[in-house]
Motif scaffolding. Structure first.
Motif, PDB file in Angstrom:
ATOM      1  N   ARG A   1       1.037  -1.107   0.032  1.00 15.45           N
ATOM      2  CA  ARG A   1       0.186  -0.082   0.235  1.00 15.45           C
ATOM      3  C   ARG A   1       0.861   1.139  -0.024  1.00 15.45           C
ATOM      4  O   ARG A   1       1.742   1.163   0.480  1.00 15.45           O
ATOM      5  N   ASN A   2       0.299   2.279  -0.569  1.00 19.39           N
ATOM      6  CA  ASN A   2       0.963   3.532  -0.720  1.00 19.39           C
ATOM      7  C   ASN A   2       0.537   4.286   0.486  1.00 19.39           C
ATOM      8  O   ASN A   2      -0.539   4.493   1.121  1.00 19.39           O
ATOM      9  N   LEU A   3       1.691   4.962   1.441  1.00 19.07           N
ATOM     10  CA  LEU A   3       1.409   5.621   2.467  1.00 19.07           C
ATOM     11  C   LEU A   3       0.336   6.718   2.531  1.00 19.07           C
ATOM     12  O   LEU A   3      -0.453   6.770   3.713  1.00 19.07           O
ATOM     13  N   ALA A   4       0.197   7.408   1.228  1.00 14.21           N
ATOM     14  CA  ALA A   4      -0.808   8.376   1.255  1.00 14.21           C
ATOM     15  C   ALA A   4      -2.254   8.005   1.434  1.00 14.21           C
ATOM     16  O   ALA A   4      -3.181   8.579   1.894  1.00 14.21           O
ATOM     17  N   GLU A   5      -2.459   6.525   1.134  1.00 10.51           N
ATOM     18  CA  GLU A   5      -3.726   6.097   1.043  1.00 10.51           C
ATOM     19  C   GLU A   5      -4.255   5.434   2.351  1.00 10.51           C
ATOM     20  O   GLU A   5      -5.362   4.848   2.477  1.00 10.51           O
ATOM     21  N   ILE A   6      -3.427   5.079   3.193  1.00  8.59           N
ATOM     22  CA  ILE A   6      -3.490   4.335   4.610  1.00  8.59           C
ATOM     23  C   ILE A   6      -4.136   4.993   5.636  1.00  8.59           C
ATOM     24  O   ILE A   6      -3.872   6.342   6.010  1.00  8.59           O
ATOM     25  N   ASN A   7      -4.893   4.537   6.273  1.00  8.37           N
ATOM     26  CA  ASN A   7      -5.894   4.957   7.447  1.00  8.37           C
ATOM     27  C   ASN A   7      -5.187   4.887   8.685  1.00  8.37           C
ATOM     28  O   ASN A   7      -4.433   3.791   8.994  1.00  8.37           O
ATOM     29  N   ASP A   8      -5.541   5.714   9.626  1.00  5.10           N
ATOM     30  CA  ASP A   8      -4.978   5.438  10.927  1.00  5.10           C
ATOM     31  C   ASP A   8      -5.299   4.018  11.367  1.00  5.10           C
ATOM     32  O   ASP A   8      -6.404   3.759  11.546  1.00  5.10           O
TER      33      ASP A   8
ATOM     34  N   VAL B   1       9.659   9.457   5.006  1.00 11.41           N
ATOM     35  CA  VAL B   1      10.269   8.511   5.694  1.00 11.41           C
ATOM     36  C   VAL B   1       9.473   8.556   7.177  1.00 11.41           C
ATOM     37  O   VAL B   1       8.695   9.289   7.720  1.00 11.41           O
ATOM     38  N   PHE B   2       9.640   7.196   7.735  1.00 14.90           N
ATOM     39  CA  PHE B   2       8.893   6.764   8.889  1.00 14.90           C
ATOM     40  C   PHE B   2       9.569   5.729   9.703  1.00 14.90           C
ATOM     41  O   PHE B   2      10.367   4.990   9.336  1.00 14.90           O
ATOM     42  N   SER B   3       9.213   5.600  10.934  1.00 13.76           N
ATOM     43  CA  SER B   3       9.905   4.637  11.970  1.00 13.76           C
ATOM     44  C   SER B   3       9.134   3.301  11.749  1.00 13.76           C
ATOM     45  O   SER B   3       7.856   3.269  11.875  1.00 13.76           O
ATOM     46  N   VAL B   4       9.876   2.470  12.056  1.00 17.67           N
ATOM     47  CA  VAL B   4       9.280   0.947  12.140  1.00 17.67           C
ATOM     48  C   VAL B   4       9.522   0.533  13.683  1.00 17.67           C
ATOM     49  O   VAL B   4      10.910   0.338  13.729  1.00 17.67           O
ATOM     50  N   SER B   5       8.777  -0.197  14.406  1.00 15.81           N
ATOM     51  CA  SER B   5       9.133  -0.769  15.632  1.00 15.81           C
ATOM     52  C   SER B   5       8.597  -2.288  15.574  1.00 15.81           C
ATOM     53  O   SER B   5       7.432  -2.405  15.331  1.00 15.81           O
ATOM     54  N   PHE B   6       9.346  -3.223  16.039  1.00 20.64           N
ATOM     55  CA  PHE B   6       9.103  -4.421  16.241  1.00 20.64           C
ATOM     56  C   PHE B   6       9.253  -4.801  17.948  1.00 20.64           C
ATOM     57  O   PHE B   6      10.155  -4.601  18.333  1.00 20.64           O
TER      58      PHE B   6
ATOM     59  N   ASP C   1       0.126   4.015  12.630  1.00 19.01           N
ATOM     60  CA  ASP C   1      -0.323   4.945  13.359  1.00 19.01           C
ATOM     61  C   ASP C   1      -0.157   6.161  12.409  1.00 19.01           C
ATOM     62  O   ASP C   1       0.911   6.696  12.586  1.00 19.01           O
ATOM     63  N   GLY C   2      -1.233   6.869  12.155  1.00 10.73           N
ATOM     64  CA  GLY C   2      -1.362   7.702  11.474  1.00 10.73           C
ATOM     65  C   GLY C   2      -0.885   8.967  11.831  1.00 10.73           C
ATOM     66  O   GLY C   2      -0.353   9.495  11.559  1.00 10.73           O
ATOM     67  N   LYS C   3      -0.960   9.164  13.509  1.00  7.90           N
ATOM     68  CA  LYS C   3      -0.574  10.422  13.958  1.00  7.90           C
ATOM     69  C   LYS C   3       0.825  10.685  14.162  1.00  7.90           C
ATOM     70  O   LYS C   3       1.438  11.595  14.049  1.00  7.90           O
ATOM     71  N   ARG C   4       1.277   9.440  14.656  1.00  5.34           N
ATOM     72  CA  ARG C   4       3.023   9.582  14.996  1.00  5.34           C
ATOM     73  C   ARG C   4       3.597   9.188  13.633  1.00  5.34           C
ATOM     74  O   ARG C   4       4.878   9.364  13.709  1.00  5.34           O
TER      75      ARG C   4
END
Ligand code: ADP
Ligand code: MG
Length: 676
Positions: A45-52, A88-93, A116-119
């Motif tokens: 999916r594209n970041l632009a179209e993803i919901n929170d 750029v965004f962060s990923v946590s496992f 997480d759309g807000k963060r």
């Protein structure tokens, strides 16, 4: 061979085989049939179209080296940054530090997780392989010992090594007619569909196949039963039977006449009768049974009426004795509480043909009970008898005709499945002059008022039932509850009215006495657990009060309600319940809105599943892997019709088109000779 043990698959040793067996997977075929219960959409999916908070797969480049922070005991967080296009965004496992090796700076990666759309960050759930097939990841029921990925790998491996052995088992004509996917393709797509539509088609094929194969079996059984080599001709005395029906205390309803004719026609024919008699509570099935038994006796045969409970056996015998002339028809009661000496006498008389009609519980089919000339067996509320028990009784005679009566109307889809091999007669009319039972739903807080109203009814000379629920987990708690309620009601109704108590721990003889006293109006208020559920007939009782009604199935409530409204007086049924959720409320509401048992059992089926309609788990229903008799009802109808018409085709077993089908049926059911 697909029947080979799962250990034939490389990578499955003893230990893993055991773990798989715990999931019900023992053969290659089991594994291939172990379908996922849902799919995760892992389309990129594209970041632009993803919901929170959406669960998604994001593909991108790793732009910072992974860092693991440990905290607490065994807890950790693995973090890195990813870039998709220019974002750029962060990923946590969390708690998966070992994934660190899979994350390489500057390389492409695909991560499935929750956004997480807000963060603007992703909480990773898994890292997907570089080459991801399809957009849907199957999710299986797994155990600690067998993980999702293990299953996926094993299933894929099984398709590679054994896939060619999956043979088409449906005839080409059906595949074309219904545009079904081919078997192998469908099985694969059940696990790894490329699109929702593909999954839909795969499921449609698999469901059709399951229903069709099952119907081939029972329609074959039906055909066999109907062939003339089984069964006996019960050439009854038409004039005597006519005279008998004319002497009945009431005239039969049209529906009763119709089903009686259907049954009598079967008796006359050499084929083996297997008929299901359905009718709502109070529609008058017992008298139909009496006529059929009478007819069999006039032809020189014996009849047996088998029921699930002691009380019901006594009651049925009493009803029959009222209808039969004792000099003409000799009856007897045989239950588990029949004393040894009496039992011996009855058994001898049955052998010598001195007893014409015997009523009983399971004792009827025990070792040592033999008949001289058993011609007709009727079972009431028959779904409580297992298939083997039915067969046991049949084997005591020379293939007697069998009539099954159900207490609860059975929805059509269930009837097709559980009783598909039988012919069906339906009494769809109530005796004239019946006032419909008014049903009210009240909360526990209103119980006192309801009791006061009920007392007014008692003052008019009527009687009442009070039902307390069966507590399945504990019989003693159950009895205790009933006893407490009984004490309270005794206080409330004394001294003017007598209150009686029935529950599972009371001995058969005493039960009989209490029921008798209630019938004779020596007891006005009968407090009971569901032991009275089936068949009891006391027309003077006009109030049915059910405590904690939301704990019963709808069909069962309807059955209980059917205990009142049997006389000329207006009757009411009061459901006392504080349901905890909407479903519970809806169920109570439906009860107040309809008196139609067929409608209620259909609702029960939809809301609580097949087991609930029958009121117990062992319902004799087959277990389907993918098919669902409620959701897939349309496919079930079609599959049944197709199976039926194939059996009507002469010698279909010899036609090449059906070779695959025949081979499959034989393999699954080697003892069944119908396929020869
Ligand atoms: P069920 O179908 O629930 O087993 P029963 O056979 O117990 O119903 O019949 C319910 C009541 O209706 C009984 O009291 C029976 O005598 C009475 N009954 C049956 N048929 C008729 C009829 N045609 N007219 C009037 N009353 C009838
Ligand atoms: Mg009945």
């Amino acid at each position: 061979m697909l029947q080979e043990p799962i250990t034939k698959l490389s990578g499955v040793g003893e230990k893993r085989a055991q773990a798989l067996a715990d999931l019900g997977i023992e053969t290659i075929e089991n594994l291939l049939n172990y379908y996922p219960f849902r799919y995760d959409d892992i389309k990129e999916r594209n970041l632009a179209e993803i919901n929170d908070q959406e669960k998604v797969t994001i593909k991108g480049v790793v732009v910072s080296p992974p860092v693991v922070n440990r905290f607490g005991y065994k807890k950790s967080r693995l973090q890195f940054r990813m870039m998709q296009d220019h974002d750029v965004f962060s990923v946590s496992f969390f708690n998966q530090p070992y994934l660190k090796d899979k994350i390489v700076l500057s390389e492409d990666i695909a991560v499935f997780g929750k956004w997480d759309g807000k963060r603007k960050s992703l909480t990773g759930m898994k890292i997907l392989g570089a080459k991801q097939e399809g957009d849907f990841a199957p999710i299986y029921h797994v155990s600690k010992a067998v993980r999702q990925q293990t299953l996926v790998d094993l299933i894929k491996k099984a398709f590679v090594h054994f896939g060619d052995q999956i043979e088409e088992n449906l005839p080409l004509s059906l595949i074309e007619k219904y545009r079904l996917m081919e078997k192998k393709e469908a099985m694969y797509a059940m696990h790894f569909p490329n699109t929702p539509e593909e999954h839909h088609q795969a499921k449609r094929r698999v469901v059709f196949e399951e229903f069709f194969l099952f119907q081939m079996k029972i329609q074959g059984l039906k055909k066999e039963e109907k062939s003339e080599k089984h069964g006996i001709v019960i050439d009854y005395d038409v004039e005597r039977v006519k005279a008998f029906t004319q002497k009945l205390p009431f005239s039969l309803t049209n529906a009763q006449k119709r089903v009686t004719n259907e049954i009598c026609r079967d008796l006359l024919q050499a084929k083996h009768m297997q008929r299901l008699l359905q009718g709502d509570v109070g529609s008058g099935k017992t008298v139909v049974a009496a006529i059929a038994l009478y007819a069999a006796v006039t032809a020189g045969f014996q009849g047996a009426l088998m029921v699930p409970t002691e009380i019901l056996a006594q009651q049925h015998l009493a009803s029959l004795n009222q209808l039969f002339d004792p000099l003409e028809i000799h009856t007897a009661l045989l239950t588990s509480s029949t004393k040894a000496k009496e039992r011996q006498e009855i058994i001898e008389k049955l052998q010598q043909g001195e007893i014409d009609v015997v009523v009983g519980t399971h004792s009827l089919i025990q070792e040592g009970v033999d008949f001289s000339n058993l011609g007709l067996v009727i079972t009431d509320e028959q779904h409580r008898f297992g298939v083997n028990q039915r067969r046991g009784l049949r084997e005591k005679g020379f293939q007697p005709d069998v009539l099954f009566m159900t207490a609860t109307p059975i929805p059509r889809t269930l009837a097709i499945t559980a009783y598909g091999e039988m012919d069906v007669s339906v009494i769809d009319e109530m005796p004239a002059g019946r006032l419909p039972v008014k049903t009210h739903w009240i909360k526990r807080g209103q119980l006192e008022d309801a009791l006061k109203n009920a007392r007014l009814e008692l003052e008019k000379g009527q009687q009442m039932y009070v039902i307390c629920p069966l507590i399945e987990e504990s019989e003693s708690l159950d009895v205790q509850n009933a006893v407490e309620l009984y004490e309270e009601l005794k206080d409330f109704f004394s001294p003017n009215f007598v209150v009686g108590l029935l529950h599972g721990k009371i001995k058969a003889e005493e039960k009989e006495e209490i029921m008798g006293a209630f019938k004779d109006n020596e007891i006005q208020v009968l407090v009971s657990t569901t032991v009275i559920e089936v068949g009891v007939d006391v027309p003077n009782a006009t109030t049915m009060l059910i405590i904690d009604a939301d704990r019963f199935g709808l069909a069962q409530l309807h059955q209980l309600r059917g205990r009142v409204g049997r006389g000329q007086q207006a009757s009411s049924c009061i459901l006392v319940a504080n349901p905890k959720n909407e479903l519970g409320k809806e169920r109570m509401k439906i009860m107040t809105e309809t008196n139609n048992g067929f409608l209620l059992s259909q609702k029960d089926l939809e809301l609580r599943g097949p087991g609930e309609v029958f009121g117990f788990k062992q319902s004799g229903l087959p277990e389907f892997v993918a098919a669902d008799i409620v959701a897939d009802a349309n496919i079930l109808e079609v599959a049944k019709d197709e199976a039926q018409s194939l059996w009507h085709k002469k010698n279909w077993q010899l036609l090449p088109e059906y070779a695959g089908l025949l081979a499959y049926l034989k393999e699954k059911d080697p003892e069944n000779q119908f396929f020869d």
